[in-house]
Design a protein around this motif. Structure first.
Motif, PDB file in Angstrom:
ATOM      1  N   GLU A 140       0.739   6.433   5.747  1.00 19.70           N
ATOM      2  CA  GLU A 140      -0.049   5.228   5.901  1.00 19.70           C
ATOM      3  C   GLU A 140       0.241   4.380   6.931  1.00 19.70           C
TER       4      GLU A 140
ATOM      5  N   ILE B  58      -2.115   3.261  10.184  1.00 19.23           N
ATOM      6  CA  ILE B  58      -2.502   1.810  10.355  1.00 19.23           C
ATOM      7  C   ILE B  58      -2.307   1.703  11.766  1.00 19.23           C
TER       8      ILE B  58
ATOM      9  N   ILE C 133       2.404  -4.099   6.752  1.00 17.40           N
ATOM     10  CA  ILE C 133       0.968  -4.333   6.375  1.00 17.40           C
ATOM     11  C   ILE C 133       0.874  -3.347   5.110  1.00 17.40           C
ATOM     12  N   SER C 134       1.596  -2.095   5.143  1.00 11.37           N
ATOM     13  CA  SER C 134       1.612  -1.159   4.187  1.00 11.37           C
ATOM     14  C   SER C 134       2.170  -1.541   2.849  1.00 11.37           C
TER      15      SER C 134
ATOM     16  N   THR D  15       0.284  -4.586   1.309  1.00 13.82           N
ATOM     17  CA  THR D  15      -1.009  -4.235   0.805  1.00 13.82           C
ATOM     18  C   THR D  15      -0.633  -3.589  -0.637  1.00 13.82           C
ATOM     19  N   ASP D  16       0.336  -2.916  -0.873  1.00 12.29           N
ATOM     20  CA  ASP D  16       1.012  -2.420  -2.264  1.00 12.29           C
ATOM     21  C   ASP D  16       1.423  -3.464  -3.098  1.00 12.29           C
TER      22      ASP D  16
ATOM     23  N   THR E 281       0.228  -6.216  -3.131  1.00 10.27           N
ATOM     24  CA  THR E 281      -0.952  -6.974  -3.544  1.00 10.27           C
ATOM     25  C   THR E 281      -1.814  -6.096  -4.537  1.00 10.27           C
ATOM     26  N   ASN E 282      -1.946  -4.869  -4.131  1.00  2.00           N
ATOM     27  CA  ASN E 282      -2.908  -3.993  -5.009  1.00  2.00           C
ATOM     28  C   ASN E 282      -2.251  -3.110  -6.114  1.00  2.00           C
TER      29      ASN E 282
ATOM     30  N   LEU F 111      -4.484  -9.933   5.998  1.00  2.00           N
ATOM     31  CA  LEU F 111      -4.062  -9.357   4.845  1.00  2.00           C
ATOM     32  C   LEU F 111      -3.226 -10.449   3.966  1.00  2.00           C
TER      33      LEU F 111
ATOM     34  N   GLN G  97      -5.736 -12.893   2.286  1.00  9.81           N
ATOM     35  CA  GLN G  97      -6.408 -12.042   1.065  1.00  9.81           C
ATOM     36  C   GLN G  97      -5.454 -11.902  -0.018  1.00  9.81           C
ATOM     37  N   SER G  98      -4.301 -11.561   0.051  1.00  9.92           N
ATOM     38  CA  SER G  98      -3.106 -11.363  -0.668  1.00  9.92           C
ATOM     39  C   SER G  98      -2.852 -12.746  -1.625  1.00  9.92           C
TER      40      SER G  98
END
Ligand code: NDP
Ligand code: ZN
Length: 183
Positions: A37, A41, A123-124, A127-128, A130-131, A170, A173-174
Motif C-alpha cells: 500500500e 500511495i 499515510i498508510s 489510515t489504519d 483511523t479505520n 487525511l 478526516q481522521s
C-alpha cells in the motif's frame, strides 16, 4: 535487470519475508498489504516514478520486522535501495518512546527517497489507525499516534506536495472521524 522486474522481485521478496505476519487491526490483514500500500500511495498520490524509491517502499519494514540483513538487500537490489531501507529502520534495541522521539528528530535529515517512503508510511498507518486500529487501542492512543505522525511529517515538508496535501486532508478526516466516535 529492468525496473519492472526489480519491482516484482521486491514484492515477492517482501511477501516471503513477511510470511505469517499480520497487521495489528482486528481484520488481521496479511502484513505485506501495508508495504504494498505504501508503494501504491507513492505512485498514485505522490506521482513517484523512481523505481529505487518504490522498491524501498515495498522493502521498508523487512530489516526492522523480519529476518532480513542489509547485505541481502544490497546484493539483490543495490546500494541505493539498501541505503533507503536502512534509513527507514528503527533501532529495536531502544525503548519504544525513544524510537518515537528519534523519528521526529531524524526525519528532517533523511534523504529525499527515504522521506518519500516515510510520508507514504505515515499515510498508510494513520489510515489504519483511523479505520482499522490495532486491537485494544483507546481513542486517546489513536489520537496520540496521529499527533506523533504530524510531528514526523512536519520535519519533511517540501518533499512532495501531493503527498503532503493528501496527508493534511487525511489528518483532518481522521480527527473528524475520531471526534465523532468520541461523542
Ligand atoms: P506502535 O506505535 O509501535 O504501533 C504502531 C505501529 O504498528 C505502526 O507505526 C505500524 O508500524 C504498525 N502497525 C501494525 N498494524 C497497524 C495498524 N492496524 N494500524 C496502525 N499501525 C499498525 O505502538 P507501540 O505499541 O509500540 O507504542 C508506542 C508508544 O505508544 C509508546 O511510546 C508508548 O508510550 C505509547 N503508549 C500509549 C498508550 C496510551 O494508551 N496512550 C498505551 C501504551 C503505549 P509499521 O509501519 O512498522 O508496520
Ligand atoms: Zn511501515
Amino acid at each position: 535487470m529492468n525496473n519492472l522486474n526489480n519491482l516484482l522481485k521486491a514484492a515477492s521478496f517482501a511477501a516471503k519475508k513477511h510470511t505469517g505476519q499480520t497487521r495489528k487491526g482486528n481484520d488481521a490483514a496479511p502484513y505485506i498489504n501495508h508495504p504494498l500500500e505504501v508503494a501504491v500511495i507513492l505512485s498514485n498520490v505522490g506521482k513517484v516514478e523512481d523505481a529505487d524509491v518504490l522498491i524501498a517502499a515495498i522493502l521498508h519494514d523487512t530489516i526492522e520486522d523480519t529476518e532480513t540483513g542489509a547485505d541481502e538487500i544490497r546484493e539483490l537490489f543495490g546500494e541505493t535501495v539498501c541505503g533507503y531501507v536502512l534509513e527507514l529502520t528503527d533501532d529495536k534495541s531502544l525503548p519504544k518512546q525513544m524510537r518515537k522521539d528519534l523519528q521526529v528528530e531524524h526525519a528532517p535529515h533523511l534523504s529525499t527517497g527515504a522521506k518519500l517512503v516515510k510520508l507514504g508510511d505515515k499515510i498508510s498507518n494513520i489510515t489504519d489507525v483511523t479505520n482499522n486500529p490495532p486491537d485494544g487501542w483507546s481513542l486517546e492512543r489513536r489520537l496520540e499516534y496521529i499527533e506523533w505522525g504530524e510531528k514526523v511529517v512536519a520535519g519533511m515538508r517540501g518533499t512532495n506536495e501531493h503527498l503532503e496535501h493528501f496527508f493534511d486532508e487525511l489528518i483532518a478526516q481522521s480527527r473528524e472521524k475520531l471526534s465523532n466516535s468520541e461523542a
